[in-house]
Design an enzyme around this catalytic site. Sequence first.
Site, PDB file in Angstrom:
ATOM      1  N   TYR A  82       0.831  -1.198   0.000  1.00 17.33           N
ATOM      2  CA  TYR A  82       0.000   0.000   0.000  1.00 17.33           C
ATOM      3  C   TYR A  82       0.873   1.260   0.000  1.00 17.33           C
ATOM      4  O   TYR A  82       0.624   2.198  -0.753  1.00 17.33           O
ATOM      5  CB  TYR A  82      -0.903  -0.034   1.230  1.00 17.33           C
ATOM      6  CG  TYR A  82      -1.847   1.134   1.390  1.00 17.33           C
ATOM      7  CD1 TYR A  82      -3.055   1.172   0.702  1.00 17.33           C
ATOM      8  CD2 TYR A  82      -1.548   2.180   2.255  1.00 17.33           C
ATOM      9  CE1 TYR A  82      -3.935   2.222   0.867  1.00 17.33           C
ATOM     10  CE2 TYR A  82      -2.423   3.236   2.427  1.00 17.33           C
ATOM     11  CZ  TYR A  82      -3.611   3.257   1.736  1.00 17.33           C
ATOM     12  OH  TYR A  82      -4.480   4.312   1.900  1.00 17.33           O
ATOM     13  N   LYS A 112       1.096   4.128  -2.893  1.00 21.36           N
ATOM     14  CA  LYS A 112       0.802   5.540  -2.624  1.00 21.36           C
ATOM     15  C   LYS A 112       2.017   6.423  -2.891  1.00 21.36           C
ATOM     16  O   LYS A 112       1.885   7.567  -3.346  1.00 21.36           O
ATOM     17  CB  LYS A 112       0.322   5.698  -1.184  1.00 21.36           C
ATOM     18  CG  LYS A 112      -1.043   5.071  -0.911  1.00 21.36           C
ATOM     19  CD  LYS A 112      -2.121   5.562  -1.859  1.00 21.36           C
ATOM     20  CE  LYS A 112      -3.517   5.167  -1.415  1.00 21.36           C
ATOM     21  NZ  LYS A 112      -4.552   5.556  -2.400  1.00 21.36           N
TER      22      LYS A 112
END
Length: 274
Positions: A180, A184
């Site tokens: 994740y 990002k």
Amino acid sequence: MTDTHPLLGRTAVVSGAGRGLGRAISVALAGAGAVVCGVSRNAEELESLAAEIKAAGGQAYAFPADIRGSADLDRLRDAVLAEVGGVDILVNNAGNLVKRPVVPLPVDEASGEKVGQPGSGPASVAMSDEEWDSVLDTHVRGSLHLVRSFVPGMLERRRGRVINIASSSVARSASLTVSYQVAKGAITQLTRALAKEWAAFGVTVNTIAPGHFRTSMTQALHDSPEGQAWLKERIPMRRTGDPRELGALAVHLSGDLASFITGQTIFIDGGETL
């Protein structure tokens, strides 16, 4: 355009629009006068969103699609453009989260030893290649697909807004969410690169990096007493965010008064990354 409807006459495409922060952004953009085209794999959630916006006097359309693969993209682009004519605002919000380590960690969970935030799964089970690809494909490949579908028209008209939704984790770190965080981080750098490439054509690109907001992805953390205590300890404002606050920021970045803001990552996190 009016003060109460600064986005009147504009059209927005929002991915991951059916729930969570994507839904809040969609409702805010519609409330500011934009026509909202919601994109998600979940048709039922999109229809609910469109009904909510229409009940409030706004205009919205539901476009179920999987942005990770190319099969749906031409159909999505053609359907959106046939319905609304052109897109002025693109919000890349779709995302997912897998809480697993890159390699198994030697944690004695039976003794109470834990890794990650409250509610995280076992640290002894590593993330699979398929799970890694799922996260990167949703966040990064999906955003790239939507950019390629809708930004060419903005460049031709020399006006447009792209808002990428990242996370405050790009300025810190967290256990068990490496995929994740990598995704990002890629989104924030994509913002900088595209902002430079498109600045001369009147298209701005910015990132919103939210801290902790209650969504379906984080509900278990927010609902547990342990999670609430953990959150308040981390956030100087001693509270989590209201999705309407994030929606208001998206409205500002979509409007004319944000035309000199580009390439930026704006944190909305109650001071957590200070």
